[in-house]
Design an enzyme around this catalytic site. Sequence first.
Site, PDB file in Angstrom:
ATOM      1  N   SER A 190       0.797  -1.227   0.000  1.00 29.90           N
ATOM      2  CA  SER A 190       0.000   0.000   0.000  1.00 29.90           C
ATOM      3  C   SER A 190       0.827   1.274   0.000  1.00 29.90           C
ATOM      4  O   SER A 190       0.396   2.292  -0.517  1.00 29.90           O
ATOM      5  CB  SER A 190      -0.935   0.005   1.200  1.00 29.90           C
ATOM      6  OG  SER A 190      -0.199  -0.126   2.398  1.00 29.90           O
ATOM      7  N   HIS A 218      -5.405  -4.135  -1.920  1.00 23.51           N
ATOM      8  CA  HIS A 218      -5.124  -3.038  -2.856  1.00 23.51           C
ATOM      9  C   HIS A 218      -5.040  -3.522  -4.294  1.00 23.51           C
ATOM     10  O   HIS A 218      -4.333  -2.931  -5.114  1.00 23.51           O
ATOM     11  CB  HIS A 218      -3.824  -2.318  -2.474  1.00 23.51           C
ATOM     12  CG  HIS A 218      -3.992  -1.348  -1.352  1.00 23.51           C
ATOM     13  ND1 HIS A 218      -4.563  -0.092  -1.508  1.00 23.51           N
ATOM     14  CD2 HIS A 218      -3.683  -1.440  -0.033  1.00 23.51           C
ATOM     15  CE1 HIS A 218      -4.574   0.536  -0.350  1.00 23.51           C
ATOM     16  NE2 HIS A 218      -4.053  -0.258   0.571  1.00 23.51           N
ATOM     17  N   LYS A 249     -12.464  -1.147  -0.233  1.00 22.71           N
ATOM     18  CA  LYS A 249     -11.657  -0.320  -1.137  1.00 22.71           C
ATOM     19  C   LYS A 249     -12.336  -0.295  -2.516  1.00 22.71           C
ATOM     20  O   LYS A 249     -13.356   0.358  -2.654  1.00 22.71           O
ATOM     21  CB  LYS A 249     -10.210  -0.827  -1.156  1.00 22.71           C
ATOM     22  CG  LYS A 249      -9.535  -0.576   0.200  1.00 22.71           C
ATOM     23  CD  LYS A 249      -8.057  -0.885   0.225  1.00 22.71           C
ATOM     24  CE  LYS A 249      -7.430  -0.369   1.505  1.00 22.71           C
ATOM     25  NZ  LYS A 249      -7.119  -1.420   2.485  1.00 22.71           N
TER      26      LYS A 249
HETATM   27  C1  PLP Z   1      -7.005  -1.730   3.910  1.00 23.73           C
HETATM   28  C2  PLP Z   1      -6.312  -2.992   4.177  1.00 23.73           C
HETATM   29  C3  PLP Z   1      -6.782  -3.894   5.135  1.00 23.73           C
HETATM   30  C4  PLP Z   1      -7.937  -3.569   6.029  1.00 23.73           C
HETATM   31  O1  PLP Z   1      -9.153  -3.715   5.346  1.00 23.73           O
HETATM   32  P1  PLP Z   1     -10.492  -3.379   6.147  1.00 23.73           P
HETATM   33  O2  PLP Z   1     -11.519  -4.170   5.421  1.00 23.73           O
HETATM   34  O3  PLP Z   1     -10.688  -1.912   6.049  1.00 23.73           O
HETATM   35  O4  PLP Z   1     -10.306  -3.841   7.539  1.00 23.73           O
HETATM   36  C5  PLP Z   1      -6.118  -5.088   5.295  1.00 23.73           C
HETATM   37  N1  PLP Z   1      -5.030  -5.390   4.560  1.00 23.73           N
HETATM   38  C6  PLP Z   1      -4.535  -4.539   3.642  1.00 23.73           C
HETATM   39  C7  PLP Z   1      -3.331  -4.918   2.845  1.00 23.73           C
HETATM   40  C8  PLP Z   1      -5.159  -3.310   3.426  1.00 23.73           C
HETATM   41  O5  PLP Z   1      -4.656  -2.461   2.540  1.00 23.73           O
END
Ligand code: PLP
Length: 415
Positions: A190, A218, A249
């Site tokens: 990320s 991501h 996301k």
């Molecule tokens: C955003 C993210 C998460 C968390 O996801 P949520 O559903 O918001 O808890 C977990 N792992 C990675 C790699 C992320 O980028």
Amino acid sequence: MSFSDTVRHSYQSDIEGIKTTGLFKEERYIHSPQSSEIEVEFPVGSQTKKCINICSNNYLGLSSHPEVIAAAHAGLDARGYGMSSVRFICGTQDIHRELENRLSEFLGTEDTLLFPSCMDANAGFFEACLNEQDVMIADRLVHASIVDGMRLCKAMQDTYKHSDMSHLEEKLQEHQDKRFRMVITDGVFSMDGDMAKLAEIVALAEKYKAMVFVDDSHATGFIGKTGRGTHEHCGVFGKIDVITTTLGKALGGASGGCVSGRRELVEMCRQRARPYLFSNAVAPVIVGGALKVLDLISTTTERRDKLEWNAEYWRGLLKEAGFDLKEGHTPIVPVMLYDAKLAQDFARDLFDEGVYAVGFFFPVVPKGQARIRTQLSAAHDKHHLDTAIEAFKKVGKKHGILGLGKKELVAKFAA
Ligand SMILES: *Cc1c(COP(=O)(O)O)cnc(C)c1O
């Protein structure tokens, strides 16, 4: 009075300590739906300001898509507001199972289990599937939620240097005595926007008899020719043992996550993963919206294609303007500034110019690696990017950084 003045003062001094490091996180209030343009109140109490948003995870522009909203409304009307139960008591509706099956189909896996979030999926997975006879070998830059999940598990923990395949191979050799080995990585990282070398990881895992775990939060929905994820892009679709990902996301951006992969691993999570067993079921309104998202992205690649175009176009604009970028081919485009204060000032100046982006610095990224992380969306049109680059150039000129590489930037701001 257990919360005595002494206790209060101790916390107050901790909070002051955070402020003096310059790392205090101030919330900004958004007065609009999530989109390419948003209304921002910052600092809190000031007039709202319309900005181009270039830092959301709304990769496919589906967070406020009319068809997703309509499907969420339909889910709300048909199945109610909330489940008031965890899944295994009376919280599993037919549409939860339908969404799990659709996710398995999209990701190319045998089965899927929904969680309240991907953070919860990662928190629950390892403890449910591995024990003290096993070893977890993780890339050093995996997401915080994976780090936490590993902490909760009794298996031995080890790491390999970021994307360093010979180091991973050494670790796999070293741990041949364990019952199971699991290689653990993010699909797309990320902060840097780079991709895991999944083809090589899968080959090593086959050679040294290990399972592969990929958190594709991501990537799901837009990486790979049809947006299935990093495994599709790397030519190892169907070969990943466990994928965790988020609905928060690209897939509509509300909330929810899942563990998807080998049938038996998913079943172990259904039996044992604590966030699945002890936290409420995903709300029907989200399930309805997410089913529509899968319809939309399974029938056309238009959105991920536009996102890919936007990302390449934006990279080109920044490069041409003389910014120092982290190389890559994802919609995460980090503009490197190296200095924490510069990153903060830069973001503040961009905001004054009508562009919303956030400065990242230690501990979110390593010391001396401060940056503005820009993220593209299919909701951006060319004119948004053409406007945003003017703001970047203006602010870049103000700070005298255009055309400077890492060495010059570090030297200039260390002084
Ligand atoms: C955003 C993210 C998460 C968390 O996801 P949520 O559903 O918001 O808890 C977990 N792992 C990675 C790699 C992320 O980028």
